[in-house]
Structures are given as structure tokens and as C-alpha cells.
Write a protein that holds these residues in place. Structure first.
Motif, PDB file in Angstrom:
ATOM      1  N   ALA A   1      48.674  40.887  56.168  1.00 39.95           N
ATOM      2  CA  ALA A   1      47.378  40.516  55.596  1.00 39.95           C
ATOM      3  C   ALA A   1      46.633  41.744  55.088  1.00 39.95           C
ATOM      4  O   ALA A   1      45.955  41.691  54.053  1.00 39.95           O
ATOM      5  CB  ALA A   1      46.536  39.781  56.641  1.00 39.95           C
ATOM      6  N   PHE A   2      46.780  42.839  55.802  1.00 40.72           N
ATOM      7  CA  PHE A   2      46.083  44.071  55.422  1.00 40.72           C
ATOM      8  C   PHE A   2      46.506  44.539  54.030  1.00 40.72           C
ATOM      9  O   PHE A   2      45.655  44.951  53.227  1.00 40.72           O
ATOM     10  CB  PHE A   2      46.369  45.163  56.458  1.00 40.72           C
ATOM     11  N   ILE A   3      47.818  44.463  53.724  1.00 36.58           N
ATOM     12  CA  ILE A   3      48.263  44.907  52.398  1.00 36.58           C
ATOM     13  C   ILE A   3      47.939  43.877  51.323  1.00 36.58           C
ATOM     14  O   ILE A   3      47.982  44.186  50.128  1.00 36.58           O
ATOM     15  CB  ILE A   3      49.773  45.216  52.380  1.00 36.58           C
ATOM     16  N   ASN A   4      47.606  42.642  51.718  1.00 39.04           N
ATOM     17  CA  ASN A   4      47.236  41.625  50.741  1.00 39.04           C
ATOM     18  C   ASN A   4      45.781  41.744  50.296  1.00 39.04           C
ATOM     19  O   ASN A   4      45.422  41.296  49.198  1.00 39.04           O
ATOM     20  CB  ASN A   4      47.463  40.221  51.318  1.00 39.04           C
ATOM     21  N   ILE A   5      44.948  42.312  51.149  1.00 32.82           N
ATOM     22  CA  ILE A   5      43.512  42.391  50.844  1.00 32.82           C
ATOM     23  C   ILE A   5      43.234  43.114  49.526  1.00 32.82           C
ATOM     24  O   ILE A   5      42.533  42.568  48.650  1.00 32.82           O
ATOM     25  CB  ILE A   5      42.744  43.040  52.011  1.00 32.82           C
ATOM     26  N   PRO A   6      43.739  44.340  49.309  1.00 36.48           N
ATOM     27  CA  PRO A   6      43.434  45.014  48.035  1.00 36.48           C
ATOM     28  C   PRO A   6      44.003  44.288  46.824  1.00 36.48           C
ATOM     29  O   PRO A   6      43.408  44.341  45.737  1.00 36.48           O
ATOM     30  CB  PRO A   6      44.065  46.404  48.207  1.00 36.48           C
ATOM     31  N   VAL A   7      45.144  43.609  46.979  1.00 38.39           N
ATOM     32  CA  VAL A   7      45.730  42.865  45.854  1.00 38.39           C
ATOM     33  C   VAL A   7      44.798  41.740  45.422  1.00 38.39           C
ATOM     34  O   VAL A   7      44.479  41.592  44.232  1.00 38.39           O
ATOM     35  CB  VAL A   7      47.108  42.298  46.253  1.00 38.39           C
ATOM     36  N   PHE A   8      44.348  40.943  46.385  1.00 39.11           N
ATOM     37  CA  PHE A   8      43.449  39.827  46.060  1.00 39.11           C
ATOM     38  C   PHE A   8      42.094  40.335  45.583  1.00 39.11           C
ATOM     39  O   PHE A   8      41.456  39.703  44.730  1.00 39.11           O
ATOM     40  CB  PHE A   8      43.278  38.918  47.270  1.00 39.11           C
ATOM     41  N   ALA A   9      41.629  41.447  46.138  1.00 40.32           N
ATOM     42  CA  ALA A   9      40.341  41.995  45.715  1.00 40.32           C
ATOM     43  C   ALA A   9      40.383  42.383  44.240  1.00 40.32           C
ATOM     44  O   ALA A   9      39.437  42.098  43.479  1.00 40.32           O
ATOM     45  CB  ALA A   9      39.977  43.203  46.574  1.00 40.32           C
ATOM     46  N   ARG A  10      41.458  43.006  43.817  1.00 39.68           N
ATOM     47  CA  ARG A  10      41.584  43.404  42.418  1.00 39.68           C
ATOM     48  C   ARG A  10      41.687  42.190  41.493  1.00 39.68           C
ATOM     49  O   ARG A  10      41.058  42.147  40.436  1.00 39.68           O
ATOM     50  CB  ARG A  10      42.803  44.311  42.231  1.00 39.68           C
ATOM     51  N   VAL A  11      42.486  41.205  41.892  1.00 37.61           N
ATOM     52  CA  VAL A  11      42.654  40.013  41.062  1.00 37.61           C
ATOM     53  C   VAL A  11      41.325  39.261  40.930  1.00 37.61           C
ATOM     54  O   VAL A  11      40.928  38.858  39.829  1.00 37.61           O
ATOM     55  CB  VAL A  11      43.738  39.093  41.665  1.00 37.61           C
ATOM     56  N   ALA A  12      40.634  39.062  42.052  1.00 39.25           N
ATOM     57  CA  ALA A  12      39.375  38.324  42.031  1.00 39.25           C
ATOM     58  C   ALA A  12      38.309  39.062  41.236  1.00 39.25           C
ATOM     59  O   ALA A  12      37.567  38.446  40.451  1.00 39.25           O
ATOM     60  CB  ALA A  12      38.891  38.090  43.462  1.00 39.25           C
ATOM     61  N   ARG A  13      38.238  40.359  41.403  1.00 37.89           N
ATOM     62  CA  ARG A  13      37.217  41.129  40.686  1.00 37.89           C
ATOM     63  C   ARG A  13      37.468  41.120  39.188  1.00 37.89           C
ATOM     64  O   ARG A  13      36.544  40.930  38.382  1.00 37.89           O
ATOM     65  CB  ARG A  13      37.205  42.553  41.234  1.00 37.89           C
ATOM     66  N   ALA A  14      38.740  41.295  38.760  1.00 36.08           N
ATOM     67  CA  ALA A  14      39.058  41.299  37.330  1.00 36.08           C
ATOM     68  C   ALA A  14      38.783  39.932  36.706  1.00 36.08           C
ATOM     69  O   ALA A  14      38.208  39.841  35.611  1.00 36.08           O
ATOM     70  CB  ALA A  14      40.520  41.687  37.131  1.00 36.08           C
ATOM     71  N   ALA A  15      39.183  38.856  37.400  1.00 33.05           N
ATOM     72  CA  ALA A  15      38.938  37.511  36.860  1.00 33.05           C
ATOM     73  C   ALA A  15      37.458  37.183  36.831  1.00 33.05           C
ATOM     74  O   ALA A  15      36.949  36.579  35.874  1.00 33.05           O
ATOM     75  CB  ALA A  15      39.702  36.481  37.692  1.00 33.05           C
ATOM     76  N   ALA A  16      36.726  37.573  37.882  1.00 38.56           N
ATOM     77  CA  ALA A  16      35.293  37.273  37.946  1.00 38.56           C
ATOM     78  C   ALA A  16      34.510  38.033  36.881  1.00 38.56           C
ATOM     79  O   ALA A  16      33.555  37.493  36.308  1.00 38.56           O
ATOM     80  CB  ALA A  16      34.758  37.608  39.338  1.00 38.56           C
ATOM     81  N   ASN A  17      34.910  39.276  36.602  1.00 40.28           N
ATOM     82  CA  ASN A  17      34.203  40.054  35.584  1.00 40.28           C
ATOM     83  C   ASN A  17      34.253  39.371  34.222  1.00 40.28           C
ATOM     84  O   ASN A  17      33.306  39.452  33.432  1.00 40.28           O
ATOM     85  CB  ASN A  17      34.808  41.456  35.486  1.00 40.28           C
ATOM     86  N   GLN A  18      35.364  38.687  33.939  1.00 37.65           N
ATOM     87  CA  GLN A  18      35.465  37.961  32.666  1.00 37.65           C
ATOM     88  C   GLN A  18      34.544  36.756  32.645  1.00 37.65           C
ATOM     89  O   GLN A  18      33.937  36.443  31.603  1.00 37.65           O
ATOM     90  CB  GLN A  18      36.909  37.519  32.435  1.00 37.65           C
ATOM     91  N   ILE A  19      34.412  36.078  33.790  1.00 39.31           N
ATOM     92  CA  ILE A  19      33.573  34.875  33.837  1.00 39.31           C
ATOM     93  C   ILE A  19      32.096  35.224  33.742  1.00 39.31           C
ATOM     94  O   ILE A  19      31.306  34.470  33.157  1.00 39.31           O
ATOM     95  CB  ILE A  19      33.850  34.079  35.132  1.00 39.31           C
ATOM     96  N   TRP A  20      31.695  36.362  34.291  1.00 37.27           N
ATOM     97  CA  TRP A  20      30.283  36.739  34.285  1.00 37.27           C
ATOM     98  C   TRP A  20      29.727  36.926  32.867  1.00 37.27           C
ATOM     99  O   TRP A  20      28.518  36.907  32.666  1.00 37.27           O
ATOM    100  CB  TRP A  20      30.063  38.023  35.085  1.00 37.27           C
TER     101      TRP A  20
END
Length: 272
Positions: free
Chosen positions: A139-158
Motif C-alpha cells: 500500500a505504501f508504494i501505491n500511495i504516490p502512484v495514486f496521488a500523481r494520477v488523482a492530482r493530474a486528472a483533477a487539475n484538468q477538471i478544475w
């Protein structure tokens, strides 16, 4: 209606088989996976033991089925935990921006510097090897992966008009994130979660192979490989069976994630 991509169909079929076997193992296996029968060790395939028995007389099919359950449980726990924390951090970084966004991304970079194996060794040294520690490490190594994906996708929606209209109407960033951002990045997160399932299964097998994951009497494909490595000349099939299961599971989730990405973003499929 466009036909479903071939990689999605093949991946879904393989995943359905793996999940089906894991689900069946919850209520039935041909034999008790931990049942020892030294007199029947290295038994040939038969009507009683479909793939034979191992060096301790345990039924191979029952172990493979129980190991599928272990892999699915670890992968599900690791992806859910890592995804929840990672997506939360990514949404927070995108909503607030500025130094908060920079800090979250630098923490994500720091997370990439600690592989699951190293983190699992650290946890095992402090708390002892277990499946729980394996879940935390993956789970620890998954956190930065999901953080990057969510942040990049959210920046487009904003930057979309309906989000700008919501902000002009006085909606808070928390409400906008809940009502507009999260639903619109769900597809990207689901695709990434499917791909991370494959990574988690492979990581669990590697950790169990090194003795940092499932502990006896729990079954694990990685531990079965570890136990079979000294028997390659005597009974090589004991290494082939769990290795093949790992390949099927990882390939299935990988193809499924690739297919979902093609479905949610047809431009990727046309570009191939």
C-alpha cells in the motif's frame, strides 16, 4: 456501439477465473491445504490429487486455490488502502495548490525512493513478517502512484467551465471536489487501480518468496515457489504451477486495465 477491445475481453476472462477460484476456495477445496501426508509426498496426479502432492504430501490444487485467495486479499487491501490515501492526497494537492501541492508531490517522490521490499524488510525487522505487514508495504508504494494520477486528472477538471461556474456560485473547494472533481476522475482512478492490482499480486508473491509475506500454514504462490526452488531437478512441476498462476493473474489484471483505459479514452485505442 463500438466492440469491446480484445485486451479487455481476454483480461476480464482471466481475472474472472482467478477471482472465481479465490471465491470457491473460501467454501471448498479438494483437500485441506495444510494437511500433511509424508507417506504420500511427491504423488503423481490422480483422481484424488488432481495435480499431485508436494514434498510434504500436501495437495497442490488445494494450495493453489488457497493461494489465490491470499493474493486477492492482499492485493485488494493494499490497493484500497494505498488508493484511498493517495487519491485523498492528490485531490488535496489539486484543490489547494501552492506550497501544499508542491509538498504532496515531493512526498510522493520520496515514496518512490522506498521500494515495497525495503519497506517490508523494515516492518519485518520491527514487527515480524506477516501478511498484514505485506499489505502495508505494498500500500505504501501505491500511495504516490495514486496521488500523481488523482492530482493530474483533477487539475484538468478544475479548469472546466462547470467547475468555474460552481466556484463563481460560491461553492467551497471541498463541495466542488466532492460533487464535480471526484466523480469525473473516477474512471482514471479505477483504471489505475486495476493495473496496480497486477503490481500488488506480483509484489505479494515476491515478498512471500523471501519469507516476508504469508507464513505457514497460509498458502501463497510466492512461498510455493520458494519451497520448490530446491526441488527443480526432482519435481520441477511444483515451481511451474504457482509460476503459471502468477502469470495468469498478473497478465489478466494488466490486460483488463489496458482495456479499460482504451474504453475510457478511445483516443489511445485509435493511436495504436
Amino acid at each position: 456501439m463500438r466492440p469491446l477491445p480484445a485486451n479487455f475481453i481476454i483480461g476480464a476472462a482471466l481475472v474472472a477465473v482467478v477471482i472465481g477460484v479465490a471465491a470457491v476456495s473460501l467454501i471448498w477445496t479438494p483437500h485441506d491445504p495444510a494437511d500433511l501426508d509424508i507417506r504420500g509426498k511427491f504423488g503423481d496426479p490422480s483422481a484424488i490429487n488432481w495435480l499431485g502432492t508436494d514434498q510434504l504430501g500436501r495437495d497442490v490444487v488445494s494450495q493453489l486455490m488457497a493461494a489465490a485467495r491470499t493474493s486477492m486479499a492482499v492485493a485488494l487491501g493494499a490497493v484500497m488502502l494505498g488508493g484511498s490515501v493517495g487519491v485523498g492526497l492528490g485531490l488535496l494537492a489539486s484543490a489547494i495548490g501552492g506550497w501544499v501541492e508542491d509538498s504532496v508531490m515531493r512526498l510522493a517522490d520520496l515514496g518512490f525512493a522506498f521500494p515495497a521490499l525495503l519497506f517490508a524488510i523494515m516492518l519485518a525487522a520491527v514487527f515480524g513478517p506477516s501478511l498484514t505487514n505485506a499489505v502495508l508495504a505494498i500500500a505504501f508504494i501505491n500511495i504516490p502512484v495514486f496521488a500523481r494520477v488523482a492530482r493530474a486528472a483533477a487539475n484538468q477538471i478544475w479548469t472546466r467551465e462547470y467547475v468555474l461556474a460552481a466556484r463563481a456560485a460560491g461553492m467551497s473547494k471541498l463541495a466542488i471536489t466532492r460533487d464535480h472533481i471526484l466523480p469525473n476522475i473516477a474512471a482514471a482512478v479505477i483504471v489505475q487501480a486495476t493495473i496496480e492490482f497486477a503490481v500488488a499480486i506480483l509484489a505479494e508473491a515476491a515478498l512471500s518468496y523471501l519469507g516476508l509475506g504469508a507464513q505457514p500454514p497460509a498458502s501463497s504462490w510466492g512461498r510455493m515457489l520458494s519451497e520448490a526452488q530446491t526441488l527443480m531437478y526432482l519435481a520441477p512441476e511444483l515451481a511451474v504451477y504457482p509460476g503459471l498462476c502468477i502469470v495468469i493473474a498478473v497478465l489478466g489484471f494488466g490486460l483488463l486495465g489496458d482495456g479499460l483505459r482504451d474504453i475510457t479514452d478511445p483516443r489511445l485505442a485509435r493511436a495504436r
